[in-house]
Structure formats: structure tokens, C-alpha cells
Design an enzyme around this catalytic site. Structure first.
Site, short mmCIF file in Angstrom:
data_model
loop_
_atom_site.label_atom_id
_atom_site.label_comp_id
_atom_site.label_asym_id
_atom_site.label_seq_id
_atom_site.Cartn_x
_atom_site.Cartn_y
_atom_site.Cartn_z
N GLU A 157 1.37 -2.32 2.73
CA GLU A 157 2.51 -2.02 3.60
C GLU A 157 2.60 -2.95 4.80
O GLU A 157 1.65 -3.07 5.57
CB GLU A 157 2.35 -0.58 4.11
CG GLU A 157 3.42 -0.13 5.08
CD GLU A 157 3.19 1.28 5.60
OE1 GLU A 157 4.16 1.88 6.09
OE2 GLU A 157 2.05 1.79 5.53
N GLU A 181 8.96 9.59 6.70
CA GLU A 181 7.88 9.25 7.62
C GLU A 181 8.48 8.91 8.99
O GLU A 181 8.47 7.76 9.42
CB GLU A 181 7.04 8.08 7.09
CG GLU A 181 5.72 7.94 7.83
CD GLU A 181 4.92 6.72 7.43
OE1 GLU A 181 3.77 6.87 6.99
OE2 GLU A 181 5.46 5.59 7.53
#
Length: 261
Positions: A148, A247
Site C-alpha cells: 500500500e 477506512e
């Protein structure tokens, strides 16, 4: 479209082990978590309490982070952290065990910040070794490792999709593994200045996971100005089939209002 609630950043008004049930009560069947334990190898009782909270709530744990160190203190992963090799390697077996028991198949490995006194080359070489070991281990349960790009951490070297994809290519060439995938967090990519629409056009079918938050502010969709719906819709049109990870930071009492707005 399936949403999965990141219960390490949402529903934080409640104790961690209550959050799976809170997500279920809010109408969701899936959750994901950052690493929920203080160390790489929790005790059996800790593991049992966490896993029971998931199964008792009747939700699927769709994703879990490898131990990333002291996140509140600024750590952003152990993958490239020279000197903490054993912590990451020991964590792999624990991750695989949780995945076996709960049916989790996506595991996010944060790369780690650049370190003083250690060359970037040494960190990157260690990262290749660690990612290869993690990918090989989770492949045994049909799992994938996610990599990520992250914003807000000055020493974190993966800022764009291209940065992460270059590492993925390097691991594939070095170790022959093909189950490391890009985690496309549209918030992080956008605030880092990446061209999110172009990333989607080029790579959406191969995304390992998508996460969303709006910008500025990292709040719920609709609190900023990112075209999140358009980006999600286009990703799905191009072949992305996984869940959408929620998120973002939003008080529990308004966390999901945008879904009915």
C-alpha cells in the site's frame, strides 16, 4: 458492491472486541482490521478473544494487517525494518493461522519508514525477502499480500501506485511469487498527488483491495471533494470484484449516514 468496515479506524468509541458486533448492527457483514495486538505473537487467549468476537458477530474478516509496529507512535510497518526481521517473520505464522481459522485471505504488509543509519538499498533488499516469505506462506491458504502507498508519513517511501508496483515486480522477479497485489487506497493516492483515474484505468482488474476515505480530512464519503463513487464504479466496470474497505475517520453516530443520503 460489498463494503467492509475497517474497525481499527471506525467505531473507535467502542472497545475493539465490540466493534465487529457494532458493524453487524449497522448492517455490514464484513470487517477488516489493522494488526489488533501489541506484539507480533499474541497469546492463545488473546487470539481466541479476537477470533470469537468476529465469529460471534457473524461477520467475515476480509482483511488483516501484518504487525506494523507502533502505529500511534509513527511506525508504518516492519517489512523493510532492518533489525526487526524476526518480529515480521514470527508474525507470518500467526497471520496464516488466523486466516485459516477465519477464512481471511487478504493481508496488508506496510512497507516501513526509512531508517536513520541504514541504507535504502539494505531496507529494500530486506523488504523483498520479507514480502516473498509472506507471500509464500499465505499462498498455502489461497491468500494474497497487499502492498500500500501511504500518505502522512514523511519517511514512508511508497507514495504512488507506481512505487508499490515497482516493489511488487521486484519481488516477483526475485522469488517467482505472483500473489502480491496493490492495495489501492484512493485517499492516500489522491493526497499524495497520484493520478487515481489513470491508476484505475491501468490496473483496476489487478487491484488486491480498494479502500476509501474522502479528502481533505480523511472523513466519510461526501465530506470532501474526491469522486469516490465514480472511481469505484469504474474499477468495477474494469473488472475489480473485491470489497470496498471503509477506512475513514468519522464519529460512530454519523459514520454510515452517507450510504442512505
Amino acid at each position: 458492491m460489498t463494503y467492509t468496515v475497517n474497525s481499527s479506524i471506525l467505531l473507535t468509541e467502542f472497545p475493539l472486541l465490540e466493534r465487529p458486533q457494532r458493524a453487524k448492527d449497522a448492517g455490514f457483514d464484513a470487517v477488516e482490521f489493522w494488526w489488533p495486538f501489541p506484539g507480533s505473537v499474541p497469546g492463545d487467549a488473546e487470539l481466541n478473544r479476537f477470533e470469537t468476537a468476529i465469529t460471534d458477530a457473524g461477520v467475515q474478516l476480509t482483511g488483516l494487517n501484518f504487525n506494523a509496529g507502533d502505529m500511534p507512535g509513527g511506525d508504518r510497518g516492519l517489512v523493510s525494518w532492518v533489525g526487526r526481521e524476526s518480529e515480521f517473520r514470527d508474525n507470518i505464522d500467526v497471520i496464516v493461522g488466523i486466516g485459516q481459522r477465519l477464512g481471511t485471505r487478504a493481508f496488508n504488509a506496510l512497507y516501513g519508514n526509512r531508517l536513520d543509519g541504514v541504507s535504502p538499498q539494505a531496507q529494500d533488499e530486506l523488504a523483498v525477502e520479507n514480502l516473498a516469505a509472506a507471500a509464500t506462506a499465505v499462498a498455502k491458504i489461497g491468500g494474497i499480500v497487499l502492498l500500500e502507498p501511504v500518505s502522512g508519513a514523511d519517511r514512508y517511501p511508497l507514495l504512488t501506485a507506481a512505487d508499490a508496483l515497482a516493489v511488487i515486480d521486484r519481488v516477483r522477479e526475485a522469488a517467482g511469487v505472483d500473489n502480491i497485489k496493490l492495495l489501492a487506497d484512493f485517499y492516500h493516492l489522491a493526497v499524495n498527488g497520484d493520478d487515481v483515474a489513470a491508476v484505475i484505468e491501468a490496473h483496476a482488474p489487478d487491484f488486491g483491495h480498494i479502500q476509501i476515505a474522502d479528502a481533505p480530512g480523511r472523513g466519510a464519503p461526501g465530506t470532501g471533494d474526491l469522486p469516490l463513487k465514480a472511481w469505484i464504479d469504474r474499477s468495477i466496470e474494469l473488472g475489480y470484484t473485491g470489497p470496498i474497505g471503509l477506512e475513514y475517520k468519522q464519529p460512530a453516530d454519523t459514520a454510515f449516514d452517507w450510504l442512505t443520503a
